[in-house]
Design a protein around this motif. Structure first.
Motif, PDB file in Angstrom:
ATOM      1  N   VAL A 106       0.865  -1.179   0.000  1.00  9.65           N
ATOM      2  CA  VAL A 106       0.000   0.000   0.000  1.00  9.65           C
ATOM      3  C   VAL A 106       0.903   1.231   0.000  1.00  9.65           C
ATOM      4  O   VAL A 106       1.591   1.485   0.986  1.00  9.65           O
ATOM      5  CB  VAL A 106      -0.942   0.028   1.224  1.00  9.65           C
ATOM      6  CG1 VAL A 106      -1.788   1.298   1.213  1.00  9.65           C
ATOM      7  CG2 VAL A 106      -1.823  -1.213   1.255  1.00  9.65           C
ATOM      8  N   ALA A 107       0.918   1.954  -1.125  1.00  7.56           N
ATOM      9  CA  ALA A 107       1.873   3.051  -1.288  1.00  7.56           C
ATOM     10  C   ALA A 107       3.280   2.542  -0.994  1.00  7.56           C
ATOM     11  O   ALA A 107       4.050   3.159  -0.253  1.00  7.56           O
ATOM     12  CB  ALA A 107       1.514   4.224  -0.381  1.00  7.56           C
ATOM     13  N   ASP A 108       3.624   1.397  -1.580  1.00 10.28           N
ATOM     14  CA  ASP A 108       4.806   0.653  -1.185  1.00 10.28           C
ATOM     15  C   ASP A 108       5.265  -0.208  -2.371  1.00 10.28           C
ATOM     16  O   ASP A 108       4.424  -0.742  -3.110  1.00 10.28           O
ATOM     17  CB  ASP A 108       4.447  -0.226   0.025  1.00 10.28           C
ATOM     18  CG  ASP A 108       5.567  -1.144   0.447  1.00 10.28           C
ATOM     19  OD1 ASP A 108       6.505  -0.649   1.091  1.00 10.28           O
ATOM     20  OD2 ASP A 108       5.505  -2.346   0.128  1.00 10.28           O
ATOM     21  N   PRO A 109       6.582  -0.372  -2.572  1.00  2.97           N
ATOM     22  CA  PRO A 109       7.067  -1.156  -3.721  1.00  2.97           C
ATOM     23  C   PRO A 109       6.709  -2.630  -3.661  1.00  2.97           C
ATOM     24  O   PRO A 109       6.842  -3.343  -4.660  1.00  2.97           O
ATOM     25  CB  PRO A 109       8.590  -0.954  -3.661  1.00  2.97           C
ATOM     26  CG  PRO A 109       8.887  -0.545  -2.258  1.00  2.97           C
ATOM     27  CD  PRO A 109       7.682   0.243  -1.818  1.00  2.97           C
ATOM     28  N   GLY A 110       6.237  -3.106  -2.503  1.00  3.03           N
ATOM     29  CA  GLY A 110       5.844  -4.499  -2.396  1.00  3.03           C
ATOM     30  C   GLY A 110       4.719  -4.897  -3.330  1.00  3.03           C
ATOM     31  O   GLY A 110       4.506  -6.095  -3.571  1.00  3.03           O
ATOM     32  N   ALA A 111       4.013  -3.918  -3.876  1.00  3.57           N
ATOM     33  CA  ALA A 111       2.940  -4.231  -4.832  1.00  3.57           C
ATOM     34  C   ALA A 111       3.474  -5.018  -6.031  1.00  3.57           C
ATOM     35  O   ALA A 111       2.758  -5.853  -6.607  1.00  3.57           O
ATOM     36  CB  ALA A 111       2.261  -2.948  -5.296  1.00  3.57           C
ATOM     37  N   ARG A 112       4.734  -4.785  -6.405  1.00  2.00           N
ATOM     38  CA  ARG A 112       5.347  -5.530  -7.517  1.00  2.00           C
ATOM     39  C   ARG A 112       5.424  -7.014  -7.178  1.00  2.00           C
ATOM     40  O   ARG A 112       5.187  -7.878  -8.035  1.00  2.00           O
ATOM     41  CB  ARG A 112       6.751  -4.998  -7.793  1.00  2.00           C
ATOM     42  CG  ARG A 112       6.805  -3.566  -8.291  1.00  2.00           C
ATOM     43  CD  ARG A 112       8.253  -3.090  -8.366  1.00  2.00           C
ATOM     44  NE  ARG A 112       9.063  -3.986  -9.157  1.00  2.00           N
ATOM     45  CZ  ARG A 112      10.388  -4.143  -9.002  1.00  2.00           C
ATOM     46  NH1 ARG A 112      11.021  -3.484  -8.044  1.00  2.00           N
ATOM     47  NH2 ARG A 112      11.059  -4.960  -9.777  1.00  2.00           N
ATOM     48  N   VAL A 113       5.786  -7.318  -5.957  1.00  2.00           N
ATOM     49  CA  VAL A 113       5.892  -8.711  -5.522  1.00  2.00           C
ATOM     50  C   VAL A 113       4.525  -9.377  -5.552  1.00  2.00           C
ATOM     51  O   VAL A 113       4.381 -10.508  -6.029  1.00  2.00           O
ATOM     52  CB  VAL A 113       6.496  -8.777  -4.110  1.00  2.00           C
ATOM     53  CG1 VAL A 113       6.579 -10.220  -3.634  1.00  2.00           C
ATOM     54  CG2 VAL A 113       7.879  -8.132  -4.083  1.00  2.00           C
ATOM     55  N   VAL A 114       3.513  -8.676  -5.049  1.00  2.00           N
ATOM     56  CA  VAL A 114       2.162  -9.234  -5.014  1.00  2.00           C
ATOM     57  C   VAL A 114       1.656  -9.479  -6.436  1.00  2.00           C
ATOM     58  O   VAL A 114       1.031 -10.516  -6.717  1.00  2.00           O
ATOM     59  CB  VAL A 114       1.213  -8.300  -4.239  1.00  2.00           C
ATOM     60  CG1 VAL A 114      -0.209  -8.836  -4.280  1.00  2.00           C
ATOM     61  CG2 VAL A 114       1.680  -8.150  -2.795  1.00  2.00           C
ATOM     62  N   ALA A 115       1.919  -8.553  -7.345  1.00  2.00           N
ATOM     63  CA  ALA A 115       1.480  -8.716  -8.734  1.00  2.00           C
ATOM     64  C   ALA A 115       2.098  -9.965  -9.362  1.00  2.00           C
ATOM     65  O   ALA A 115       1.409 -10.736 -10.049  1.00  2.00           O
ATOM     66  CB  ALA A 115       1.832  -7.480  -9.551  1.00  2.00           C
ATOM     67  N   LEU A 116       3.387 -10.186  -9.126  1.00  2.00           N
ATOM     68  CA  LEU A 116       4.049 -11.364  -9.684  1.00  2.00           C
ATOM     69  C   LEU A 116       3.533 -12.646  -9.030  1.00  2.00           C
ATOM     70  O   LEU A 116       3.405 -13.677  -9.689  1.00  2.00           O
ATOM     71  CB  LEU A 116       5.562 -11.242  -9.500  1.00  2.00           C
ATOM     72  CG  LEU A 116       6.243 -10.210 -10.396  1.00  2.00           C
ATOM     73  CD1 LEU A 116       7.704 -10.029 -10.000  1.00  2.00           C
ATOM     74  CD2 LEU A 116       6.150 -10.632 -11.861  1.00  2.00           C
ATOM     75  N   ALA A 117       3.224 -12.570  -7.740  1.00  2.00           N
ATOM     76  CA  ALA A 117       2.659 -13.740  -7.065  1.00  2.00           C
ATOM     77  C   ALA A 117       1.336 -14.151  -7.699  1.00  2.00           C
ATOM     78  O   ALA A 117       1.074 -15.344  -7.915  1.00  2.00           O
ATOM     79  CB  ALA A 117       2.475 -13.446  -5.578  1.00  2.00           C
ATOM     80  N   HIS A 118       0.516 -13.171  -8.015  1.00  2.00           N
ATOM     81  CA  HIS A 118      -0.759 -13.482  -8.678  1.00  2.00           C
ATOM     82  C   HIS A 118      -0.525 -14.094 -10.062  1.00  2.00           C
ATOM     83  O   HIS A 118      -1.236 -15.017 -10.464  1.00  2.00           O
ATOM     84  CB  HIS A 118      -1.615 -12.229  -8.779  1.00  2.00           C
ATOM     85  CG  HIS A 118      -2.292 -11.842  -7.494  1.00  2.00           C
ATOM     86  ND1 HIS A 118      -3.220 -12.647  -6.869  1.00  2.00           N
ATOM     87  CD2 HIS A 118      -2.167 -10.734  -6.720  1.00  2.00           C
ATOM     88  CE1 HIS A 118      -3.650 -12.057  -5.763  1.00  2.00           C
ATOM     89  NE2 HIS A 118      -3.023 -10.894  -5.641  1.00  2.00           N
ATOM     90  N   GLN A 119       0.456 -13.568 -10.786  1.00  2.39           N
ATOM     91  CA  GLN A 119       0.764 -14.131 -12.105  1.00  2.39           C
ATOM     92  C   GLN A 119       1.166 -15.601 -11.996  1.00  2.39           C
ATOM     93  O   GLN A 119       0.872 -16.408 -12.887  1.00  2.39           O
ATOM     94  CB  GLN A 119       1.888 -13.336 -12.769  1.00  2.39           C
ATOM     95  CG  GLN A 119       1.489 -11.948 -13.216  1.00  2.39           C
ATOM     96  CD  GLN A 119       2.652 -11.197 -13.848  1.00  2.39           C
ATOM     97  OE1 GLN A 119       3.629 -11.802 -14.302  1.00  2.39           O
ATOM     98  NE2 GLN A 119       2.562  -9.876 -13.871  1.00  2.39           N
ATOM     99  N   LEU A 120       1.838 -15.963 -10.897  1.00  5.62           N
ATOM    100  CA  LEU A 120       2.295 -17.328 -10.683  1.00  5.62           C
ATOM    101  C   LEU A 120       1.246 -18.201  -9.994  1.00  5.62           C
ATOM    102  O   LEU A 120       1.536 -19.332  -9.614  1.00  5.62           O
ATOM    103  CB  LEU A 120       3.587 -17.309  -9.856  1.00  5.62           C
ATOM    104  CG  LEU A 120       4.800 -16.663 -10.535  1.00  5.62           C
ATOM    105  CD1 LEU A 120       5.944 -16.494  -9.545  1.00  5.62           C
ATOM    106  CD2 LEU A 120       5.238 -17.506 -11.737  1.00  5.62           C
ATOM    107  N   LYS A 121       0.045 -17.649  -9.821  1.00  5.24           N
ATOM    108  CA  LYS A 121      -1.080 -18.382  -9.201  1.00  5.24           C
ATOM    109  C   LYS A 121      -0.781 -18.751  -7.741  1.00  5.24           C
ATOM    110  O   LYS A 121      -1.213 -19.787  -7.243  1.00  5.24           O
ATOM    111  CB  LYS A 121      -1.426 -19.640 -10.010  1.00  5.24           C
ATOM    112  CG  LYS A 121      -1.735 -19.378 -11.467  1.00  5.24           C
ATOM    113  CD  LYS A 121      -2.964 -18.498 -11.630  1.00  5.24           C
ATOM    114  CE  LYS A 121      -3.426 -18.437 -13.077  1.00  5.24           C
ATOM    115  NZ  LYS A 121      -2.499 -17.708 -13.961  1.00  5.24           N
ATOM    116  N   ILE A 122      -0.047 -17.871  -7.064  1.00  3.66           N
ATOM    117  CA  ILE A 122       0.297 -18.073  -5.658  1.00  3.66           C
ATOM    118  C   ILE A 122      -0.772 -17.411  -4.785  1.00  3.66           C
ATOM    119  O   ILE A 122      -1.215 -16.299  -5.062  1.00  3.66           O
ATOM    120  CB  ILE A 122       1.685 -17.479  -5.356  1.00  3.66           C
ATOM    121  CG1 ILE A 122       2.768 -18.298  -6.067  1.00  3.66           C
ATOM    122  CG2 ILE A 122       1.955 -17.407  -3.864  1.00  3.66           C
ATOM    123  CD1 ILE A 122       4.113 -17.640  -6.093  1.00  3.66           C
TER     124      ILE A 122
END
Length: 244
Positions: A106-122
């Motif tokens: 949330v207003a944080d670079p961790g959003a990139r990690v979450v986006a990739l996790a979703h792409q990997l069906k995690i």
């Protein structure tokens, strides 16, 4: 031949663990269930490894701190590198994601990690904890259904004032609260720009040191703020919110 993707049943879970906004005891801001999960994780991705270790020291860890693998999410970390970090999840292990303060992604670079996790069906699991944006908005009395968080305004005074006027115009047109932060040593300069630039009837909320011992939240019109002494803001994280 394309390698098959792991199913959700065989992958681990990416746990989004909030970190404190102040030096208050961890029991004041993080539920016990979240503490228990965070203390059991062997892998983390963190905005700042040093602050992540300080956070982990507050937990009852199931393994030595030195054994926990922490990846630093710097600007140099590209998607390929992050995907490599997520490998334990694809092998069935859980992993944590933490911000430097507040809620990750949330207003944080961790959003990139979450986006990739979703792409990997995690599977992604958000945990309850403090967010200065949410807490400040809750306490402000400003419009809570339509709001925008802008991060930092320009540093140069003229550019800053121009940007504040533009945000104020948007606020008036859309009945939308405007939220921003500043580096603590520039808080007073930001406050002065706000009261000098915004219209007298615009409401401004100053939310200082949320969850901390110096927590202080006040909402006044700009006209009212101009009649009062400048608040003490130089040493604490502060969120500024306004609505025209």
């Amino acid at each position: 031949m394309t390698e098959p993707r792991p199913s959700a049943a065989t992958t681990g879970t990416l746990h989004l663990i909030p970190v404190g906004l102040s030096e208050q005891p961890i029991n004041n801001w993080l539920p016990g269930s979240a503490q228990q999960k965070a203390g059991a994780l062997a892998h983390y991705i963190a905005e700042n490894a040093k602050t992540a270790r300080a956070f982990l020291k507050q937990l009852n860890l199931t393994q030595p701190l030195q054994a926990i693998n922490i990846h630093t999410l710097s600007s140099k970390a590209d998607d390929t590198m992050i995907r490599q970090w997520l490998t334990p999840l694809l092998q069935g292990e859980d992993m944590g994601l933490v911000s430097e303060a507040g809620c990750p992604a949330v207003a944080d670079p961790g959003a990139r990690v979450v986006a990739l996790a979703h792409q990997l069906k995690i599977t992604v699991k958000p945990w309850v904890g403090p967010s200065s944006i949410v807490l400040g908005l809750m306490a402000s009395g400003l419009e809570g259904q339509r709001f925008a968080f802008h991060g930092y305004a320009p540093v140069k005074p003229d550019a800053r004032k121009l940007q504040l006027k533009q945000w104020e115009q948007i606020s008036q047109r859309q009945k939308q609260s405007q939220l921003l932060i500043e580096t603590p040593y520039r808080n007073v300069a930001m406050f002065q720009s706000l009261i000098e630039t915004l219209a007298p009837q615009t409401r401004l909320c100053v939310a200082r040191d949320l969850t901390g011992e110096q927590e202080w939240v006040k909402t006044r019109t700009i006209a009212d703020w101009r009649r009062q002494p400048t608040p003490d803001l130089a040493s604490w994280p502060t969120l500024f919110l306004f609505q025209a």
